[in-house]
Design a protein around this motif. Sequence first.
Motif, short mmCIF file in Angstrom:
data_model
loop_
_atom_site.label_atom_id
_atom_site.label_comp_id
_atom_site.label_asym_id
_atom_site.label_seq_id
_atom_site.Cartn_x
_atom_site.Cartn_y
_atom_site.Cartn_z
N LEU A 182 0.84 -1.19 0.00
CA LEU A 182 0.00 0.00 0.00
C LEU A 182 0.87 1.24 0.00
O LEU A 182 1.95 1.25 0.61
N VAL A 183 0.41 2.27 -0.68
CA VAL A 183 1.04 3.59 -0.64
C VAL A 183 -0.01 4.51 -0.05
O VAL A 183 -1.07 4.73 -0.66
N GLY A 231 3.10 -4.91 3.37
CA GLY A 231 3.80 -3.73 3.85
C GLY A 231 3.22 -2.49 3.21
O GLY A 231 2.33 -2.57 2.36
N ALA A 232 3.75 -1.35 3.65
CA ALA A 232 3.22 -0.08 3.16
C ALA A 232 4.31 0.99 3.13
O ALA A 232 5.29 0.93 3.86
N GLY A 257 -0.44 -3.72 12.69
CA GLY A 257 0.80 -4.49 12.65
C GLY A 257 1.33 -4.69 11.25
O GLY A 257 2.04 -5.66 10.99
N ILE A 258 0.99 -3.79 10.34
CA ILE A 258 1.50 -3.87 8.97
C ILE A 258 2.81 -3.07 8.91
O ILE A 258 2.82 -1.87 9.18
N LEU A 264 11.58 -0.84 1.61
CA LEU A 264 10.48 -1.54 2.28
C LEU A 264 10.66 -3.05 2.14
O LEU A 264 10.52 -3.79 3.13
N VAL A 265 10.96 -3.53 0.94
CA VAL A 265 11.16 -4.97 0.73
C VAL A 265 12.31 -5.47 1.59
O VAL A 265 12.21 -6.53 2.23
N ASP A 266 13.41 -4.73 1.66
CA ASP A 266 14.53 -5.11 2.51
C ASP A 266 14.10 -5.21 3.98
O ASP A 266 14.49 -6.13 4.69
#
Length: 192
Positions: free
Chosen positions: A18-19, A106-107, A130-131, A181-183
């Motif tokens: 999400l953005v 994630g966001a 908790g995201i 974010l992915v890391d």
Amino acid sequence: MAGSETAAGAAPDVVKILVAGGFGVGKTTLVGSVSEIAPLRTEEPLTLAGLDVDDLAGIEEKRSTTVALDFGRITVGDDLVLYLFGTPGQQRFWFMWNDLAIGALGAVVLLDVRRPQSSFAAIDFFERRGIPFVVAANGFHGEHPYPPEEIREALALPDEVRVLLCDARERTSSRDVLIALVDQLIAAAAAE
């Protein structure tokens, strides 16, 4: 190519991101700048009816708004594709965030440092659910008046939340936010 099978025969992993952030912080711009496909946009012109509910302070030049979502896609590698869902920023459309968050790993919380309060609701939303998220300070007009450490302190963010400077108009900058974010997601999964 995204969506095709990798050399090993396995389809790439698809991750929903999400953005989010307040009204006019650059969510549509970020999704559009980094998407490898023509992004789906649900932009509508601002109208006189919204004058009583839309706070245009600091964003007087804004002429349209997202009324449902933005959607884009970026292939990070042979084995990873990110699906990006930009949330609407106006409070009257926040009810949609719960549905958009289903399945999100994630966001990115996009922050306009000229109006940091506009992103408080997004930070609270992800913390309560908790995201995992990163905060990306969008440098309007190419300006970054505050370093990440000052932004972190002002927002009272825990150390595990990365704070990055970005320019949502630039593909490389937007891509770097997504990679961060992915890391962060990979590091959290490895620590479990």
